[in-house]
Write an enzyme that holds these catalytic residues in place. Structure first.
Site, PDB file in Angstrom:
ATOM      1  N   HIS A   1      -3.521  -5.324   1.652  1.00  0.00           N
ATOM      2  CA  HIS A   1      -2.251  -5.850   3.053  1.00  0.00           C
ATOM      3  C   HIS A   1      -2.182  -7.571   3.301  1.00  0.00           C
ATOM      4  CE1 HIS A   1      -1.783  -1.433   3.905  1.00  0.00           C
ATOM      5  NE2 HIS A   1      -3.704  -1.535   3.121  1.00  0.00           N
TER       6      HIS A   1
ATOM      7  N   CYS B   1       1.029  -1.040  -0.085  1.00  0.00           N
ATOM      8  CA  CYS B   1       0.278  -0.467  -0.135  1.00  0.00           C
ATOM      9  C   CYS B   1       0.992   1.389   0.311  1.00  0.00           C
ATOM     10  CB  CYS B   1      -0.868   0.003   1.137  1.00  0.00           C
ATOM     11  SG  CYS B   1      -2.484   1.139   0.778  1.00  0.00           S
TER      12      CYS B   1
ATOM     13  N   GLU C   1      -0.837  -8.362   5.445  1.00  0.00           N
ATOM     14  CA  GLU C   1       0.091  -8.730   6.779  1.00  0.00           C
ATOM     15  C   GLU C   1      -1.392  -8.657   7.968  1.00  0.00           C
ATOM     16  OE1 GLU C   1       0.118  -5.857   4.562  1.00  0.00           O
ATOM     17  OE2 GLU C   1       0.041  -4.079   6.175  1.00  0.00           O
TER      18      GLU C   1
END
Lengths: 213, 296
Positions: free
Chosen positions: A192, A97, A194
């Site tokens: 994302h 991002c 993560e």
């Protein structure tokens, strides 16, 4: 490679079997989530906020957050130049991002005076989907990561508007917009991994780090 | 064909995750919003009056004029938040229609409902809510809040209430972590919060959503202290634009928030900032004027 006193002394006590040393840029954003995923995958993780902290890592993750804030702080605290040098020197870097925006050679809809580190031969547009009301999650087919689709979360995310000859596309949305790219040791995603428990991008990145370390 | 979903919990909570380590600044004009963005704010809160003025001018404080919110959204590229009164679900509907990035159901405005908060699950736009303790935070999360800010005493420049509430929330989390499972049922009853959320906090040792601190933060050292006390980030309200040099102070608070654990950086950025906001000691405020006590 130049070896400072500090990294030499750290290397001396390092077991040969230790995981790859990966830094996470920790100026702002969800750096702890990246650190957690990387540690789970066996990396030796450190947070990077100062130039000297780049000397002891073999790869770097630039997290999600506000690209305008990361750019400003990286310049104020003397990180921009050594980061550019590290990227030019072939250090593997993965940006999600805001991190993708930092890695793009050209950024559209940036704030006045905003700079990027560059390295990825792409044009990226910030906030390409609109406001938070347009943020979304979806499944992406990414052949490079296997048959199971990647569940991707886009949060006021950027889009890759054009891909230069040196970069290649890893993933696109159903409408064709490019949301993951790769160029040599650099990797960037609009979304994302993560925060979804998806580890394949980080594994893909760690393979680059291991191959070079 | 893959299905895309907006407004999910993950997407709503996710934006707050991306704001972590950052400073969210109250602004009352597009010009202030520009200053905030240029100084490194991670988001702005669009308001008609900062809390210090709401406090001094009195009267009923309501949602801002949509024209002002539109103008601020047009001015900056970072996320824009705006406040709705506690329980005023129509103000929240309006803010969602204006496409703000986060709605703050805020005690700084005059409450519209002294019994119910807004059903925040009914919205696509995420909500941030204030809390003075763990039970209050979990009740707001149960109603759909995707981010919590501990309450301070807004508009005072006195950080003591913010300190009290972030410490309170942290210590209540620590107590839960040390409890056995059977004790957690009673803890849930005493916290007046759902058992599932209490269990989650006991297991993970943190709130299920991002926790910022707000209210009374006026200096870089205030911001760094809140970060050291466990905040994920800080809101600065009146503290910036009621000070002598907003541009310098805003940038200094941003740097101190990133390097919160490095006193040499906090010292360097604290130099020559001019006057901080004058401030009011919370102890001098009569109880009816304490905003943090609104909400339940």
């Amino acid at each position: 490679m130049t070896t400072s006193l500090r990294s030499a002394s750290l290397d001396a006590g390092r077991p040969a079997s230790a995981g790859p040393r990966v830094g996470v840029l920790a100026l702002q954003g969800d750096f702890r989530e990246h650190a957690h995923v990387l540690a789970t995958l066996g990396a030796e993780v450190s947070l990077v906020r100062r130039p000297e902290e780049l000397e002891t890592i073999d790869g770097l993750v630039i997290p999600g957050g506000e690209s305008s804030v990361m750019d400003k702080l990286s310049r104020m605290f003397g990180l921009q130049a050594p980061l550019k040098t590290a990227i030019a020197g072939g250090m593997p870097v993965y940006g999600t991002c805001a991190g993708l925006i930092m890695l793009a050679d050209t950024v559209l809809d940036a704030i006045a005076g905003q700079e990027s580190l560059g390295g990825l031969d792409v044009v990226v547009r910030r906030n390409a989907f609109g406001s938070q009301n347009q943020s979304f999650e979806t499944d992406l087919d990414i052949p490079a990561l296997g048959e199971v689709p990647v569940h991707a979360v886009f949060i006021r995310g950027p889009v890759v508007e054009s891909v230069g000859p040196d970069a290649s596309v890893l993933a696109s949305l159903a409408d064709g917009r490019v949301v993951a790219v790769e160029q040599g040791n650099l990797l960037g995603t609009s979304f994302h991994p993560e925060i979804t428990g998806e580890h394949r991008f980080h594994e893909y990145f760690l393979a680059k780090v291991r191959a070079r370390a | 064909m893959t299905v895309s979903e907006t407004g999910s919990s993950r997407v709503k909570r996710g934006l707050a995750e991306m704001l972590k380590g950052g400073v969210i600044m109250d602004v009352v004009t597009p010009e202030q919003a520009r200053i905030a963005e240029d100084a490194g704010a991670v988001a702005v809160m669009a308001l008609e009056r900062v809390p210090a003025d709401i406090r001094s001018q009195g009267g009923v404080a309501r949602m801002s004029d949509p024209d002002l919110i539109d103008a601020i959204i047009a001015e900056v590229s970072i996320p824009v938040m705006a406040k709705a009164r506690i329980g005023h679900f129509v103000e929240a509907q309006v803010l969602q229609a204006l496409d703000v990035d986060y709605i703050d159901e805020s005690e700084v405005l005059s409450p519209a409902d002294y019994v119910n908060h807004i059903d925040k699950w009914a919205f696509n736009t995420p909500f941030v809510c204030g809390a003075t303790n763990l039970g209050e935070a979990l009740r707001r999360i149960n109603e759909g809040a995707a981010m919590i800010r501990s309450k301070g005493e807004a508009g005072t420049g006195d950080v003591s209430e913010a300190t009290k509430h972030i410490r309170k929330i942290s210590s209540e989390i620590n107590v839960l972590r040390s409890m056995t499972k059977d004790e957690l049922y009673v803890a849930a009853k005493e916290l007046q919060a759902p058992y599932e959320l209490v269990l989650e906090v006991a297991e993970t040792g943190k709130l299920p959503v991002v926790l910022f601190v707000a209210g009374g933060v006026a200096t870089p050292a205030d911001a760094a202290m809140m970060m050291q006390l466990g905040a994920d980030g800080v809101f600065v309200g009146s503290g910036i634009f009621k000070s002598g040099n907003p541009e310098a102070r805003a940038a200094a608070v941003v740097k101190a928030t990133t390097f919160y654990d490095d006193p040499s950086v906090v010292a360097a950025v604290s130099r020559g900032l001019g006057e901080a906001m004058v401030g009011i000691n919370v102890a001098d405020l009569a109880a009816p004027h304490r905003l943090a006590e609104r909400g339940w």
